[in-house]
Design a protein around this motif. Structure first.
Motif, mmCIF file in Angstrom:
data_model
loop_
_atom_site.group_PDB
_atom_site.id
_atom_site.type_symbol
_atom_site.label_atom_id
_atom_site.label_comp_id
_atom_site.label_asym_id
_atom_site.label_seq_id
_atom_site.Cartn_x
_atom_site.Cartn_y
_atom_site.Cartn_z
ATOM 1 N N MET A 1 0.721 -1.317 -0.224
ATOM 2 C CA MET A 1 -0.120 -0.121 0.014
ATOM 3 C C MET A 1 0.866 1.264 0.018
ATOM 4 N N SER A 2 0.745 1.999 -1.089
ATOM 5 C CA SER A 2 1.825 3.288 -1.263
ATOM 6 C C SER A 2 1.110 4.414 -0.576
ATOM 7 N N ASP A 3 -0.211 4.224 0.061
ATOM 8 C CA ASP A 3 -0.749 5.396 0.699
ATOM 9 C C ASP A 3 -0.406 5.288 2.268
ATOM 10 N N ARG A 4 0.528 4.588 2.401
ATOM 11 C CA ARG A 4 0.934 4.319 4.018
ATOM 12 C C ARG A 4 2.081 5.252 4.071
ATOM 13 N N LEU A 5 2.109 5.747 5.410
ATOM 14 C CA LEU A 5 3.438 6.492 5.696
ATOM 15 C C LEU A 5 4.338 5.345 6.812
ATOM 16 N N LYS A 6 5.664 5.662 6.517
ATOM 17 C CA LYS A 6 6.729 4.999 7.459
ATOM 18 C C LYS A 6 6.695 5.978 8.619
ATOM 19 N N VAL A 7 6.368 5.686 9.833
ATOM 20 C CA VAL A 7 6.683 6.493 11.164
ATOM 21 C C VAL A 7 7.154 5.495 12.174
ATOM 22 N N SER A 8 7.709 6.531 13.000
ATOM 23 C CA SER A 8 8.430 5.611 14.220
ATOM 24 C C SER A 8 7.671 6.600 15.464
ATOM 25 N N LEU A 9 7.446 5.853 16.376
ATOM 26 C CA LEU A 9 6.965 6.201 17.709
ATOM 27 C C LEU A 9 7.788 5.939 19.042
ATOM 28 N N TYR A 10 7.516 6.996 19.893
ATOM 29 C CA TYR A 10 8.311 6.505 21.118
ATOM 30 C C TYR A 10 7.480 7.087 22.069
ATOM 31 N N VAL A 11 7.161 6.223 23.277
ATOM 32 C CA VAL A 11 6.672 6.618 24.427
ATOM 33 C C VAL A 11 7.336 5.969 25.641
ATOM 34 N N ASP A 12 7.289 6.564 26.785
ATOM 35 C CA ASP A 12 7.740 5.768 27.794
ATOM 36 C C ASP A 12 6.555 5.864 28.866
ATOM 37 N N HIS A 13 7.011 5.140 30.306
ATOM 38 C CA HIS A 13 5.934 4.854 31.230
ATOM 39 C C HIS A 13 6.529 5.033 32.413
ATOM 40 N N ARG A 29 -7.564 0.462 17.348
ATOM 41 C CA ARG A 29 -8.589 0.804 16.694
ATOM 42 C C ARG A 29 -8.310 0.842 15.147
ATOM 43 N N TRP A 30 -7.031 1.020 14.677
ATOM 44 C CA TRP A 30 -6.572 0.955 13.243
ATOM 45 C C TRP A 30 -6.497 -0.432 12.769
ATOM 46 N N GLY A 31 -6.488 -1.447 13.826
ATOM 47 C CA GLY A 31 -6.320 -2.877 13.209
ATOM 48 C C GLY A 31 -5.318 -3.223 12.262
ATOM 49 N N ASP A 32 -5.822 -3.971 11.084
ATOM 50 C CA ASP A 32 -4.792 -4.314 9.871
ATOM 51 C C ASP A 32 -4.574 -3.169 8.902
ATOM 52 N N LEU A 51 3.867 1.108 9.479
ATOM 53 C CA LEU A 51 3.364 1.851 8.107
ATOM 54 C C LEU A 51 1.895 1.903 8.443
ATOM 55 N N ALA A 52 1.622 3.218 8.214
ATOM 56 C CA ALA A 52 0.211 3.821 8.794
ATOM 57 C C ALA A 52 -0.356 4.372 7.622
ATOM 58 N N PRO A 53 -1.965 4.467 7.453
ATOM 59 C CA PRO A 53 -2.660 5.608 6.630
ATOM 60 C C PRO A 53 -2.280 7.046 7.303
ATOM 61 N N ALA A 54 -1.986 7.865 6.255
ATOM 62 C CA ALA A 54 -2.006 9.377 6.648
ATOM 63 C C ALA A 54 -2.904 9.778 7.657
ATOM 64 N N GLU A 55 -4.205 9.197 7.571
ATOM 65 C CA GLU A 55 -5.366 9.843 8.281
ATOM 66 C C GLU A 55 -5.076 9.166 9.983
ATOM 67 N N ALA A 56 -4.832 8.231 9.964
ATOM 68 C CA ALA A 56 -4.204 7.393 11.243
ATOM 69 C C ALA A 56 -3.091 8.136 12.027
ATOM 70 N N VAL A 57 -2.132 8.474 11.166
ATOM 71 C CA VAL A 57 -0.898 9.235 11.587
ATOM 72 C C VAL A 57 -1.265 10.494 12.043
ATOM 73 N N ALA A 58 -2.314 11.159 11.505
ATOM 74 C CA ALA A 58 -2.957 12.500 11.755
ATOM 75 C C ALA A 58 -3.321 12.397 13.223
ATOM 76 N N GLU A 59 -3.745 11.382 13.807
ATOM 77 C CA GLU A 59 -4.299 11.201 15.183
ATOM 78 C C GLU A 59 -3.313 11.177 16.234
ATOM 79 N N LEU A 60 -2.064 11.037 15.876
ATOM 80 C CA LEU A 60 -1.259 10.750 16.902
ATOM 81 C C LEU A 60 -0.401 12.235 17.384
ATOM 82 N N PRO A 61 -0.327 12.220 18.472
ATOM 83 C CA PRO A 61 0.351 13.506 19.183
ATOM 84 C C PRO A 61 1.827 13.339 18.574
#
Length: 81
Positions: A1-13, A29-32, A51-61
């Protein structure tokens, strides 16, 4: 799927797991539509390469997004030269 973005996330707890829990809720929520290419943890630190759709990435802080060899290889390649 070329409409997906490559992103890296980092969180700690260190103090609480709320950000970690929110990432897991987001993934569920975004599942497969989101592919986890890599996940690592040091116990309190959590990193995902996705790898995530742009609309999913837009939800991320923005503070969860980070540079990585996966998401921003051009930054790492420049350091090798």
């Amino acid at each position: 799927m070329s409409d997906r973005l490559k992103v890296s996330l980092y969180v700690d707890h260190v103090d609480d797991s709320s950000d970690f829990d929110k990432v897991n809720d987001w993934l569920a929520r975004w599942g497969d539509k989101v592919t986890v290419k890599s996940y690592s943890t040091g116990g309190w630190e959590h990193c995902w390469d996705l790898l995530a759709p742009a609309e999913a990435v837009a939800e991320l802080p923005a503070e969860w997004l980070c540079d990585s060899e996966w998401a921003t290889p051009e930054l790492f390649e420049a350091k090798l030269q």
